[in-house]
Design an enzyme around this catalytic site. Structure first.
Site, short mmCIF file in Angstrom:
data_model
loop_
_atom_site.label_atom_id
_atom_site.label_comp_id
_atom_site.label_asym_id
_atom_site.label_seq_id
_atom_site.Cartn_x
_atom_site.Cartn_y
_atom_site.Cartn_z
N GLY A 12 0.78 -1.23 0.00
CA GLY A 12 0.00 0.00 0.00
C GLY A 12 0.81 1.29 0.00
O GLY A 12 0.30 2.35 0.34
N LYS A 83 -5.78 -8.88 -8.65
CA LYS A 83 -6.81 -9.75 -9.25
C LYS A 83 -7.30 -9.12 -10.55
O LYS A 83 -7.27 -7.90 -10.71
CB LYS A 83 -8.00 -9.89 -8.27
N ILE A 85 -9.76 -7.52 -13.06
CA ILE A 85 -10.95 -6.70 -12.86
C ILE A 85 -12.07 -7.27 -13.72
O ILE A 85 -11.91 -7.38 -14.93
CB ILE A 85 -10.67 -5.24 -13.25
N ASN A 99 -4.72 2.41 -13.67
CA ASN A 99 -3.82 1.45 -13.02
C ASN A 99 -2.40 1.96 -13.16
O ASN A 99 -2.08 2.72 -14.07
CB ASN A 99 -3.95 0.08 -13.72
N HIS A 101 1.51 0.54 -13.51
CA HIS A 101 2.30 -0.67 -13.75
C HIS A 101 3.78 -0.29 -13.60
O HIS A 101 4.21 0.72 -14.18
CB HIS A 101 2.01 -1.21 -15.16
C1 GRF Z 1 3.75 -1.13 -7.21
O1 GRF Z 1 5.04 -1.45 -7.72
C2 GRF Z 1 2.86 -0.80 -8.36
O2 GRF Z 1 3.51 -0.21 -9.45
C3 GRF Z 1 2.34 -2.14 -8.77
O3 GRF Z 1 2.21 -2.89 -7.59
C4 GRF Z 1 3.09 -2.34 -6.60
C5 GRF Z 1 2.24 -2.00 -5.42
O4 GRF Z 1 3.06 -1.61 -4.36
N1 GRF Z 1 1.08 -2.01 -9.45
P1 GRF Z 1 2.33 -1.03 -3.03
O5 GRF Z 1 1.39 -2.10 -2.53
O6 GRF Z 1 1.59 0.21 -3.45
O7 GRF Z 1 3.46 -0.73 -2.09
#
Ligand code: GRF
Length: 190
Positions: A12, A83, A85, A99, A101
């Protein structure tokens, strides 16, 4: 001011950055954090941040949570949600779901490309740059329209952990502002 729900499955850090960013923004406010993972660090973070956190089972509670979200927030931000969507979620929030990535899509995206697996693939490919991609979510997940990408130099074969750290810094620096610009555009269309 638009109401934001964040979906997360992990520690998070992105969710926290977004909550803190929007606490100071006139354009949006994080109302709820939704997770599928009872062990997710985001649960503790949300209670420390004073944000409602909803833990749900996507296999049995997807419909009821979608109904709740449709009636209570304007946009969804996926921040490490692992998961798939469901298509009715994508349709309900068409043009209102993004999102992040941790790589430069379209490279290093798609099935199985999440977390450290992404950075390992980047390292194994001996890339000299990596970065983050913030994109709209459509039925094909990592293939939605790209809102923004931010890059960082790496050395060929740099360790996945070191790459992950550089990517996290990019996320912390850019996700809030990119999401705000997107929310501003939605607000102006209303
Ligand atoms: C992050 O690297 C984000 O880019 C990817 O998942 C990770 C989540 O990290 N989608 P966190 O749970 O926000 O620390």
């Amino acid at each position: 001011m638009l109401k934001i729900a964040i979906l997360a499955s992990g520690s998070g850090s992105n969710a926290q950055a977004l909550v803190e960013y929007f606490a100071r923004s006139p354009w949006g406010r994080v109302e709820i954090i939704v997770t599928n993972n009872p062990r997710a660090g985001v649960i503790d973070r949300s209670s420390r941040l004073g944000i409602k956190c909803l833990l749900f089972d996507p296999t049995s509670q997807s419909e009821e949570v979608l109904t709740l979200l449709r009636s209570s927030v304007d946009v969804l931000i996926l921040a490490g949600y692992l998961k798939k969507i469901p298509i009715n979620w994508v349709r309900s929030f068409h043009g209102r779901m993004i999102n992040i990535h941790p790589a430069l899509l379209p490279k290093f995206g798609g099935k199985g490309m999440y977390g450290i697996h992404v950075h390992k693939a980047v390292s194994d490919s001996r890339e000299t740059t990596t970065g983050i991609t913030i994109h709209q979510v459509n039925e094909h997940y990592d293939e939605g329209a790209i809102l923004a990408q931010y890059r960082v130099e790496i050395t060929p074969g740099e360790s996945p952990q070191s790459i992950q750290e550089k990517v996290r810094i990019l996320e912390q620096k850019h996700f809030g502002q990119t999401a705000e610009t997107w929310i501003k555009q939605i607000s102006k269309k209303q």
